[in-house]
Design a protein around this motif. Sequence first.
Motif, PDB file in Angstrom:
ATOM      1  N   ILE A 242       0.860  -1.176   0.000  1.00  0.00           N
ATOM      2  CA  ILE A 242       0.000   0.000   0.000  1.00  0.00           C
ATOM      3  C   ILE A 242       0.893   1.222   0.000  1.00  0.00           C
ATOM      4  N   LYS A 243       0.677   2.102  -0.955  1.00  0.00           N
ATOM      5  CA  LYS A 243       1.530   3.280  -1.057  1.00  0.00           C
ATOM      6  C   LYS A 243       0.692   4.538  -0.878  1.00  0.00           C
ATOM      7  N   GLY A 244       1.380   5.676  -0.790  1.00  0.00           N
ATOM      8  CA  GLY A 244       0.649   6.944  -0.709  1.00  0.00           C
ATOM      9  C   GLY A 244       0.939   7.660   0.587  1.00  0.00           C
ATOM     10  N   HIS A 245       0.787   8.987   0.561  1.00  0.00           N
ATOM     11  CA  HIS A 245       1.032   9.811   1.749  1.00  0.00           C
ATOM     12  C   HIS A 245       0.131   9.393   2.894  1.00  0.00           C
ATOM     13  N   GLY A 246      -1.053   8.907   2.566  1.00  0.00           N
ATOM     14  CA  GLY A 246      -2.015   8.552   3.603  1.00  0.00           C
ATOM     15  C   GLY A 246      -1.540   7.461   4.524  1.00  0.00           C
ATOM     16  N   VAL A 247      -0.614   6.581   4.039  1.00  0.00           N
ATOM     17  CA  VAL A 247      -0.112   5.498   4.881  1.00  0.00           C
ATOM     18  C   VAL A 247       0.600   6.062   6.094  1.00  0.00           C
ATOM     19  N   ASN A 248       1.463   7.064   5.866  1.00  0.00           N
ATOM     20  CA  ASN A 248       2.178   7.671   6.978  1.00  0.00           C
ATOM     21  C   ASN A 248       1.202   8.310   7.952  1.00  0.00           C
ATOM     22  N   CYS A 249       0.172   8.996   7.423  1.00  0.00           N
ATOM     23  CA  CYS A 249      -0.839   9.612   8.281  1.00  0.00           C
ATOM     24  C   CYS A 249      -1.578   8.555   9.089  1.00  0.00           C
ATOM     25  N   LEU A 250      -1.843   7.410   8.444  1.00  0.00           N
ATOM     26  CA  LEU A 250      -2.556   6.339   9.124  1.00  0.00           C
ATOM     27  C   LEU A 250      -1.753   5.806  10.299  1.00  0.00           C
ATOM     28  N   GLU A 251      -0.451   5.622  10.096  1.00  0.00           N
ATOM     29  CA  GLU A 251       0.406   5.147  11.180  1.00  0.00           C
ATOM     30  C   GLU A 251       0.454   6.170  12.321  1.00  0.00           C
ATOM     31  N   ILE A 252       0.513   7.450  11.958  1.00  0.00           N
ATOM     32  CA  ILE A 252       0.530   8.501  12.969  1.00  0.00           C
ATOM     33  C   ILE A 252      -0.790   8.537  13.728  1.00  0.00           C
ATOM     34  N   GLU A 253      -1.904   8.344  13.004  1.00  0.00           N
ATOM     35  CA  GLU A 253      -3.219   8.272  13.659  1.00  0.00           C
ATOM     36  C   GLU A 253      -3.228   7.199  14.735  1.00  0.00           C
ATOM     37  N   HIS A 254      -2.753   6.011  14.367  1.00  0.00           N
ATOM     38  CA  HIS A 254      -2.737   4.899  15.324  1.00  0.00           C
ATOM     39  C   HIS A 254      -1.924   5.256  16.571  1.00  0.00           C
ATOM     40  N   LYS A 255      -0.764   5.880  16.352  1.00  0.00           N
ATOM     41  CA  LYS A 255       0.089   6.233  17.490  1.00  0.00           C
ATOM     42  C   LYS A 255      -0.555   7.330  18.330  1.00  0.00           C
ATOM     43  N   LEU A 256      -1.173   8.306  17.669  1.00  0.00           N
ATOM     44  CA  LEU A 256      -1.856   9.394  18.374  1.00  0.00           C
ATOM     45  C   LEU A 256      -2.965   8.831  19.263  1.00  0.00           C
ATOM     46  N   ILE A 257      -3.737   7.897  18.719  1.00  0.00           N
ATOM     47  CA  ILE A 257      -4.814   7.266  19.468  1.00  0.00           C
ATOM     48  C   ILE A 257      -4.263   6.510  20.673  1.00  0.00           C
ATOM     49  N   ASP A 258      -3.169   5.783  20.460  1.00  0.00           N
ATOM     50  CA  ASP A 258      -2.568   4.995  21.550  1.00  0.00           C
ATOM     51  C   ASP A 258      -1.990   5.889  22.641  1.00  0.00           C
ATOM     52  N   VAL A 259      -1.230   6.908  22.227  1.00  0.00           N
ATOM     53  CA  VAL A 259      -0.529   7.767  23.192  1.00  0.00           C
ATOM     54  C   VAL A 259      -1.508   8.540  24.073  1.00  0.00           C
ATOM     55  N   PHE A 260      -2.582   9.046  23.474  1.00  0.00           N
ATOM     56  CA  PHE A 260      -3.516   9.883  24.223  1.00  0.00           C
ATOM     57  C   PHE A 260      -4.806   9.156  24.602  1.00  0.00           C
ATOM     58  N   ASN A 261      -4.849   7.844  24.315  1.00  0.00           N
ATOM     59  CA  ASN A 261      -6.036   7.055  24.635  1.00  0.00           C
ATOM     60  C   ASN A 261      -7.295   7.683  24.026  1.00  0.00           C
ATOM     61  N   LEU A 262      -7.168   8.096  22.776  1.00  0.00           N
ATOM     62  CA  LEU A 262      -8.266   8.726  22.057  1.00  0.00           C
ATOM     63  C   LEU A 262      -9.160   7.663  21.416  1.00  0.00           C
ATOM     64  N   PRO A 263     -10.474   7.861  21.433  1.00  0.00           N
ATOM     65  CA  PRO A 263     -11.334   6.943  20.688  1.00  0.00           C
ATOM     66  C   PRO A 263     -11.071   6.984  19.189  1.00  0.00           C
ATOM     67  N   ARG A 264     -10.852   8.202  18.663  1.00  0.00           N
ATOM     68  CA  ARG A 264     -10.682   8.358  17.215  1.00  0.00           C
ATOM     69  C   ARG A 264      -9.767   9.543  16.908  1.00  0.00           C
ATOM     70  N   ALA A 265      -9.115   9.473  15.756  1.00  0.00           N
ATOM     71  CA  ALA A 265      -8.316  10.599  15.261  1.00  0.00           C
ATOM     72  C   ALA A 265      -8.296  10.530  13.747  1.00  0.00           C
ATOM     73  N   PHE A 266      -8.198  11.672  13.124  1.00  0.00           N
ATOM     74  CA  PHE A 266      -8.052  11.728  11.669  1.00  0.00           C
ATOM     75  C   PHE A 266      -6.958  12.735  11.357  1.00  0.00           C
ATOM     76  N   VAL A 267      -5.878  12.251  10.747  1.00  0.00           N
ATOM     77  CA  VAL A 267      -4.710  13.080  10.467  1.00  0.00           C
ATOM     78  C   VAL A 267      -4.580  13.259   8.962  1.00  0.00           C
TER      79      VAL A 267
END
Length: 316
Positions: free
Chosen positions: A57-82
């Motif tokens: 899977i390629k594209g700028h969105g992949v990096n954003c997706l990985e960052i979303e996952h980390k943001l959710i984990d770090v701050f215990n967020l239900p959801r994030a969209f980066v």
Amino acid sequence: MSNNDAFTENLLVKVAWYYYKDNLTQTEISEMLNLSRNKVVRLLDRARGENIVQFHIKGHGVNCLEIEHKLIDVFNLPRAFVIPTPKDELSRSLSKAAAQYIENNINNNELLGFGWGEAVSRTIESLTIDPSIEVSMVTLTGGVNYYFHKRDYSLEGGVDKFKGGIHVIPAPFLASTEDMAKNMLTEPSVRNILDLASLSNHVVVGIGGISTASTIIKEEKMTLNELIYIKNQNAVGDILGQFYDAEGNILDLPHHHRLIGTHLNTLKKLNNVIGVAGGLQKVDAIFGALKGGYIDTLITDEETAVALIKKAEVHV
């Protein structure tokens, strides 16, 4: 990849990632993203057609997706969209993403609550609601001239898209005295709208920083001297005109007793509070909002998300 907007590109990548990398079923993906199974199928077909799916899977969105996952984990967020950080007009890009997030999650006869400020009004401007459904809006504060006036940007489309009704607090953002605020808050016309706001299915708020360029200063809701005083009280940001420190604790400030609107303690109890904010100058403000637990869904940009994660790692 075709010229998709940031939200669509990220959604295509998400669906492809979950299906091909995480091995989720189409049904599991539809439940996770609150989409119909048919839409998931169409998105997978589109991802293949646009060569997002190859051997990887390629594209700028992949990096954003990985960052979303980390943001959710770090701050215990239900959801994030980066979203990828744009070269300019960050506020407009974030508002478009927020609008499309809402469009993918609203249903008939739902009530949307809106805070105050530039990000919120631009989200309303960008919002497209299916004319076959009735959605209502309610304001969370007084003084919402942003929704009804043209400022330094267009508000074409405005609030007429809310076929279910428009409910506005008939009061200023900030009363001239504490006594006047108390009297206004006991008025049935004000109290009823505030009670209605607490029933919102989705709530959209902006996050303000401590800066002379902040909307609360530009709109003359507060003087520069008042902002300097607030900054000296260790404030890092505000939501709905209420300022908090780096840990998200609400500060005891004189002007808080003159505000006409939803209290932050009430906001924490509402359904799906969507915070729309980005920019490195707002990292401290967003961080405090997340620490305070005021946001359920954060919509931000990649640079800001990375800075938030780094700050959290240092903060531990």
